[in-house]
Design a protein around this motif. Structure first.
Motif, PDB file in Angstrom:
ATOM      1  N   PHE A 176       0.435  -1.407  -0.248  1.00 36.84           N
ATOM      2  CA  PHE A 176      -0.256  -0.020  -0.033  1.00 36.84           C
ATOM      3  C   PHE A 176       1.194   1.066   0.059  1.00 36.84           C
ATOM      4  O   PHE A 176       0.853   2.189  -0.536  1.00 36.84           O
ATOM      5  CB  PHE A 176      -0.980  -0.402   0.765  1.00 36.84           C
ATOM      6  CG  PHE A 176      -1.366   1.164   1.550  1.00 36.84           C
ATOM      7  CD1 PHE A 176      -2.981   1.943   0.212  1.00 36.84           C
ATOM      8  CD2 PHE A 176      -1.704   1.985   2.364  1.00 36.84           C
ATOM      9  CE1 PHE A 176      -3.206   3.043   0.861  1.00 36.84           C
ATOM     10  CE2 PHE A 176      -2.336   3.672   2.822  1.00 36.84           C
ATOM     11  CZ  PHE A 176      -3.099   3.241   1.519  1.00 36.84           C
ATOM     12  N   GLN A 177       1.645   1.419   0.993  1.00 41.51           N
ATOM     13  CA  GLN A 177       3.168   2.788   1.447  1.00 41.51           C
ATOM     14  C   GLN A 177       3.730   2.995  -0.441  1.00 41.51           C
ATOM     15  O   GLN A 177       3.754   4.170  -0.679  1.00 41.51           O
ATOM     16  CB  GLN A 177       3.810   2.305   1.776  1.00 41.51           C
ATOM     17  CG  GLN A 177       3.491   2.343   2.884  1.00 41.51           C
ATOM     18  CD  GLN A 177       4.282   1.948   4.239  1.00 41.51           C
ATOM     19  OE1 GLN A 177       5.284   1.575   3.996  1.00 41.51           O
ATOM     20  NE2 GLN A 177       3.911   2.152   5.603  1.00 41.51           N
ATOM     21  N   GLY A 178       4.397   1.221  -0.935  1.00 37.87           N
ATOM     22  CA  GLY A 178       4.508   1.578  -2.552  1.00 37.87           C
ATOM     23  C   GLY A 178       3.321   2.630  -3.807  1.00 37.87           C
ATOM     24  O   GLY A 178       3.772   2.999  -4.301  1.00 37.87           O
ATOM     25  N   THR A 179       2.157   1.729  -3.046  1.00 36.96           N
ATOM     26  CA  THR A 179       1.824   2.528  -4.544  1.00 36.96           C
ATOM     27  C   THR A 179       1.271   3.609  -4.096  1.00 36.96           C
ATOM     28  O   THR A 179       1.043   4.561  -5.381  1.00 36.96           O
ATOM     29  CB  THR A 179       0.463   0.953  -4.087  1.00 36.96           C
ATOM     30  OG1 THR A 179       0.346   0.283  -4.299  1.00 36.96           O
ATOM     31  CG2 THR A 179      -1.323   2.060  -5.378  1.00 36.96           C
ATOM     32  N   VAL A 180       1.639   4.362  -2.756  1.00 36.61           N
ATOM     33  CA  VAL A 180       0.925   5.736  -2.595  1.00 36.61           C
ATOM     34  C   VAL A 180       2.025   6.640  -3.023  1.00 36.61           C
ATOM     35  O   VAL A 180       1.428   7.723  -3.391  1.00 36.61           O
ATOM     36  CB  VAL A 180       0.089   5.750  -1.305  1.00 36.61           C
ATOM     37  CG1 VAL A 180       0.956   6.823   0.007  1.00 36.61           C
ATOM     38  CG2 VAL A 180      -1.171   5.324  -0.854  1.00 36.61           C
ATOM     39  N   ALA A 181       3.148   5.859  -2.578  1.00 36.69           N
ATOM     40  CA  ALA A 181       4.178   6.604  -3.674  1.00 36.69           C
ATOM     41  C   ALA A 181       4.333   6.814  -4.596  1.00 36.69           C
ATOM     42  O   ALA A 181       4.623   8.216  -5.297  1.00 36.69           O
ATOM     43  CB  ALA A 181       5.589   6.124  -2.639  1.00 36.69           C
ATOM     44  N   VAL A 182       3.771   5.117  -5.647  1.00 35.76           N
ATOM     45  CA  VAL A 182       4.149   6.156  -6.691  1.00 35.76           C
ATOM     46  C   VAL A 182       3.429   6.999  -7.553  1.00 35.76           C
ATOM     47  O   VAL A 182       3.277   8.039  -8.055  1.00 35.76           O
ATOM     48  CB  VAL A 182       3.869   4.740  -7.909  1.00 35.76           C
ATOM     49  CG1 VAL A 182       3.652   4.503  -8.944  1.00 35.76           C
ATOM     50  CG2 VAL A 182       5.141   3.573  -7.421  1.00 35.76           C
ATOM     51  N   LEU A 183       1.858   6.697  -6.971  1.00 29.63           N
ATOM     52  CA  LEU A 183       0.856   7.686  -7.186  1.00 29.63           C
ATOM     53  C   LEU A 183       1.453   8.897  -6.743  1.00 29.63           C
ATOM     54  O   LEU A 183       0.887  10.074  -7.739  1.00 29.63           O
ATOM     55  CB  LEU A 183      -0.831   7.437  -5.849  1.00 29.63           C
ATOM     56  CG  LEU A 183      -1.164   6.545  -7.136  1.00 29.63           C
ATOM     57  CD1 LEU A 183      -2.309   5.961  -6.576  1.00 29.63           C
ATOM     58  CD2 LEU A 183      -1.391   6.014  -8.687  1.00 29.63           C
ATOM     59  N   VAL A 190       4.311  10.607  -6.746  1.00 26.88           N
ATOM     60  CA  VAL A 190       5.369  10.713  -8.174  1.00 26.88           C
ATOM     61  C   VAL A 190       4.622  11.386  -9.174  1.00 26.88           C
ATOM     62  O   VAL A 190       5.014  11.690 -10.094  1.00 26.88           O
ATOM     63  CB  VAL A 190       6.715   9.459  -7.794  1.00 26.88           C
ATOM     64  CG1 VAL A 190       7.528   9.945  -8.801  1.00 26.88           C
ATOM     65  CG2 VAL A 190       7.176   9.904  -6.284  1.00 26.88           C
ATOM     66  N   THR A 191       4.327  10.776  -9.309  1.00 29.74           N
ATOM     67  CA  THR A 191       3.614  10.593 -10.424  1.00 29.74           C
ATOM     68  C   THR A 191       2.269  11.645 -11.195  1.00 29.74           C
ATOM     69  O   THR A 191       3.104  12.864 -11.471  1.00 29.74           O
ATOM     70  CB  THR A 191       2.468   8.903 -11.098  1.00 29.74           C
ATOM     71  OG1 THR A 191       3.849   8.344 -11.257  1.00 29.74           O
ATOM     72  CG2 THR A 191       2.204   9.989 -12.722  1.00 29.74           C
ATOM     73  N   SER A 192       1.870  12.158  -9.479  1.00 29.24           N
ATOM     74  CA  SER A 192       1.255  13.087  -9.653  1.00 29.24           C
ATOM     75  C   SER A 192       2.223  15.039 -10.188  1.00 29.24           C
ATOM     76  O   SER A 192       1.357  15.583 -10.868  1.00 29.24           O
ATOM     77  CB  SER A 192       0.159  13.037  -8.612  1.00 29.24           C
ATOM     78  OG  SER A 192       0.836  13.132  -7.240  1.00 29.24           O
ATOM     79  N   ILE A 193       3.376  14.223  -9.149  1.00 27.73           N
ATOM     80  CA  ILE A 193       3.782  15.807  -9.543  1.00 27.73           C
ATOM     81  C   ILE A 193       4.784  15.857 -10.560  1.00 27.73           C
ATOM     82  O   ILE A 193       4.956  17.086 -10.980  1.00 27.73           O
ATOM     83  CB  ILE A 193       4.620  15.470  -8.100  1.00 27.73           C
ATOM     84  CG1 ILE A 193       4.839  15.770  -6.907  1.00 27.73           C
ATOM     85  CG2 ILE A 193       6.576  16.064  -8.336  1.00 27.73           C
ATOM     86  CD1 ILE A 193       5.559  15.084  -5.682  1.00 27.73           C
ATOM     87  N   LEU A 198       4.677  18.347 -15.831  1.00 26.33           N
ATOM     88  CA  LEU A 198       5.044  18.860 -17.077  1.00 26.33           C
ATOM     89  C   LEU A 198       3.759  19.710 -17.636  1.00 26.33           C
ATOM     90  O   LEU A 198       4.066  20.699 -18.616  1.00 26.33           O
ATOM     91  CB  LEU A 198       4.475  17.575 -17.840  1.00 26.33           C
ATOM     92  CG  LEU A 198       5.523  16.310 -17.672  1.00 26.33           C
ATOM     93  CD1 LEU A 198       5.473  15.024 -18.183  1.00 26.33           C
ATOM     94  CD2 LEU A 198       6.709  16.624 -18.374  1.00 26.33           C
ATOM     95  N   GLY A 199       2.539  20.087 -16.481  1.00 24.78           N
ATOM     96  CA  GLY A 199       1.369  20.530 -17.013  1.00 24.78           C
ATOM     97  C   GLY A 199       1.353  21.565 -16.714  1.00 24.78           C
ATOM     98  O   GLY A 199       1.143  23.051 -17.869  1.00 24.78           O
TER      99      GLY A 199
END
Length: 56
Positions: A36-43, A45-48, A53-54
């Motif tokens: 769960f912590q890995g999933t939250v971290a990936v989300l 970093v992806t959002s950042i 880029l936006g």
């Protein structure tokens, strides 16, 4: 503290060694928490990256 002296009279100080212990394999609950912590971290970093880029 453990101290020795060599032939030339130089002192060598050795620190106290800690007791060793073996690591235990994580339980199923800990494994799911890590996933769960890995999933939250990936989300996060992806959002950042997408926000950067936006904005640029």
């Amino acid at each position: 503290m453990y101290t020795t002296t060599n032939e030339t009279g130089i002192l060598n100080n050795y620190s106290k060694e800690p007791k060793l212990y073996y690591a235990e394999f994580p339980t199923k609950e800990q494994q799911s928490k890590y996933a769960f912590q890995g999933t939250v971290a990936v989300l996060f970093v992806t959002s950042i990256i997408l926000i950067a880029l936006g904005v640029s």
